[in-house]
Enzyme design. Structure first.
Site, PDB file in Angstrom:
ATOM      1  N   LYS A  38       6.475 -12.813   0.387  1.00  0.00           N
ATOM      2  CA  LYS A  38       7.787 -13.754   0.549  1.00  0.00           C
ATOM      3  C   LYS A  38       7.284 -14.863   1.342  1.00  0.00           C
ATOM      4  O   LYS A  38       6.615 -15.709   0.811  1.00  0.00           O
ATOM      5  CB  LYS A  38       8.769 -13.006   1.215  1.00  0.00           C
ATOM      6  CG  LYS A  38       9.359 -11.797   0.351  1.00  0.00           C
ATOM      7  CD  LYS A  38      10.553 -11.198   1.264  1.00  0.00           C
ATOM      8  CE  LYS A  38      11.123  -9.894   0.401  1.00  0.00           C
ATOM      9  NZ  LYS A  38      11.886  -9.983  -0.559  1.00  0.00           N
TER      10      LYS A  38
ATOM     11  N   ASP B 121       4.865  -2.738   7.021  1.00  0.00           N
ATOM     12  CA  ASP B 121       5.095  -3.461   5.694  1.00  0.00           C
ATOM     13  C   ASP B 121       6.157  -4.686   6.271  1.00  0.00           C
ATOM     14  O   ASP B 121       7.146  -4.563   6.485  1.00  0.00           O
ATOM     15  CB  ASP B 121       5.812  -2.442   4.843  1.00  0.00           C
ATOM     16  CG  ASP B 121       6.237  -3.337   3.525  1.00  0.00           C
ATOM     17  OD1 ASP B 121       5.963  -4.542   3.389  1.00  0.00           O
ATOM     18  OD2 ASP B 121       6.858  -2.789   2.438  1.00  0.00           O
TER      19      ASP B 121
ATOM     20  N   TYR C 257      11.959   0.249   1.949  1.00  0.00           N
ATOM     21  CA  TYR C 257      11.402  -0.123   0.682  1.00  0.00           C
ATOM     22  C   TYR C 257      10.110  -0.789   0.729  1.00  0.00           C
ATOM     23  O   TYR C 257       9.677  -1.766   1.448  1.00  0.00           O
ATOM     24  CB  TYR C 257      12.458  -1.248  -0.117  1.00  0.00           C
ATOM     25  CG  TYR C 257      12.136  -1.812  -1.383  1.00  0.00           C
ATOM     26  CD1 TYR C 257      12.067  -0.972  -2.513  1.00  0.00           C
ATOM     27  CD2 TYR C 257      11.732  -3.065  -1.428  1.00  0.00           C
ATOM     28  CE1 TYR C 257      11.726  -1.377  -3.678  1.00  0.00           C
ATOM     29  CE2 TYR C 257      11.276  -3.452  -2.939  1.00  0.00           C
ATOM     30  CZ  TYR C 257      11.557  -2.645  -4.206  1.00  0.00           C
ATOM     31  OH  TYR C 257      11.209  -2.985  -5.263  1.00  0.00           O
TER      32      TYR C 257
END
Ligand SMILES: Cc1ncc(COP(=O)(O)O)c(C=O)c1O
Length: 448
Positions: free
Chosen positions: A288, A260, A172
């Site tokens: 995050k 990522d 993702y």
């Protein structure tokens, strides 16, 4: 305010923040057999469903696949208290409402929340990121991981003057059109959109390969000579051999290698998965943890590539609130604490303790299970392991997972409501929390 348990989920849900803090002091139920009730939570979530699509601000918070609803996690309104292994989906690496982070944010807030002008705090966070992450010589801040990935893909295409990108099944990279491609089974599948509303033209240049299958990537490079701008992957499911192989393929074919690290950055080690595995990409995306619970994303890499980004170069990407002082402050303070001696050893020790305990308990009850961890990240699947790619993960027993999730929740353990999501350990979790989690799992597994 020093919170004793990571289970105090301050700020995790609208219903939760709007209510009093009375629930925070409610102790975990003293026996593991006593289960929670969710009356108020269900009312609030019913209303939320009339106000927001699915009743949530981000889809994975919905509990469709496991039954129940996220309102159940309005632990304050019903007075329930949970050991939280979701940690706001990763950022809460220090636990919720860390005193030092909150104090610093409050001080910054007194001066204003955003100016839309360069501020020294951006430099401070940028220096911390550059010092820590091997591939990053220059960084651009955004407001989310999705935005970081959108900027990153444009940059890869601008830099290489090529359009095609290779991604992997099950990885993702945020919700931008070009990434909403999972592809079905098969070694390498031409990308088809996963979501209605994504035009097929947007995913035409997204090629999808099986994770941990170097031959699949080689074959795509063969079929698309000098057309691949970048290979983009989440590095944590990989092993060093696969990551090294991809590194070589990218270098040989003039493609940009992107890790990522929105999830793994400052989570599996201070320098992210690239430091953990010793493989350096060209570009890294982050999010995050670097925002310490406030909205921050970032992409960074070699100076030569990053200088393509406007206003240094011609590749346009912007954001009104990008690099705002509040978010920068939360990131800076969080990272300061993460630099303290032994933080990542402690996170990994606790992740191991939990995964070992859960795996041993499952084996005791005859349940197939495969568990793994890296730094402050962990996970398990109800299937014979090892699980090394998305196809293998889909073989896990979803029905068992649903029952397991619900039963753990009802006994005070908050795990991600999707069997494909990782769990997150924080510095606030205690050994006692982990022991209790394992004891509850023992009780629950006896019923599965
Ligand atoms: C690896 C990865 N990339 C990108 C994203 C998107 O980040 P955000 O949710 O901040 O937009 C996520 C979010 O979970 C992620 O895990």
């Amino acid at each position: 305010m020093k919170l004793a348990l990571a289970s105090l989920l301050i700020g995790s849900a609208a219903a939760f923040t709007a209510s009093s803090s009375a629930g925070y002091s409610t102790a975990l139920k003293s026996t593991v057999t006593e289960t929670y009730s969710f009356t108020k939570s269900e009312e609030i979530f019913a209303e939320a469903q009339t106000l927001m699509p699915g009743g949530v601000s981000s889809p994975v918070r919905a509990f469709k696949s496991v039954g129940g609803n996220p309102g159940a996690y309005a632990w304050d309104v019903d007075g329930n208290k949970y050991i939280d292994y979701v940690g706001t989906w990763g950022p809460a690496i220090l636990g919720h409402a860390d005193d030092d982070v909150l104090d610093a944010v409050k001080k910054t807030m007194d001066k204003g929340t955003s100016f839309g002008a360069p501020c020294a705090l951006e430099n401070e966070l940028a220096k911390a990121v550059i010092d820590a992450v091997p591939s990053v010589e220059m960084v651009r801040f955004t407001n989310s991981g999705t935005e970081a990935c959108m900027g990153m893909i444009r940059l890869c295409r601008a830099y290489t003057n090529r359009e095609k990108v290779i991604k992997f099944e099950g990885c993702y990279h945020g919700h931008a059109d070009a990434f909403l491609v999972q592809a079905g089974s098969g070694v390498a599948t031409l990308g088809l959109p996963d979501s209605p509303g994504v035009p097929s033209s947007a995913t035409k240049a997204t090629l999808c390969a099986e994770y941990n299958n170097l031959d699949a990537v080689k074959a795509i490079f063969e079929d698309n000579k000098e057309e691949i701008a970048a290979v983009i992957l989440e590095p944590v499911v990989g092993n060093s051999e696969f990551l090294e192989g991809i590194r070589e393929l990218c270098t040989a074919n003039g493609a940009v290698l992107v890790f990522d690290e929105v999830m793994t950055g400052f989570r599996v080690s201070y320098g992210g998965a690239q430091k953990y595995f010793g493989v350096t990409p060209d570009i890294t995306t982050m999010g995050k943890v670097i925002g310490g619970g406030l909205p921050v994303g970032a992409y960074g890499g070699k100076k030569e590539i990053m200088e393509m980004v406007a206003p240094a170069g011609p590749m346009y990407q912007a954001g009104t609130l990008s690099g705002n002082p509040l978010a920068m402050t939360a990131g800076i303070e969080t990272m300061k604490k993460l630099r303290e001696e032994g933080v990542y050893e402690e996170l990994e020790r606790k992740s191991k303790m939990l995964v070992d305990g859960i795996v041993a308990t499952a084996e005791k009850h005859g349940l197939p299970i495969s568990g793994d961890y890296a730094g402050g990240m962990f996970g398990w699947y109800f299937v014979e392991g090892p699980v090394k790619n998305f196809q293998q993960a889909t073989k896990a027993n979803a029905e068992t997972f649903g029952k397991w999730h619900r039963a753990m929740l009802e006994r005070g353990v908050y795990l991600a409501p999707s069997m494909y999501e990782a769990g997150f350990m924080s510095m606030a979790h205690t050994d006692a929390d982990i022991e209790r989690t394992i004891a509850i799992a023992d009780e629950v597994m006896a019923t599965l």
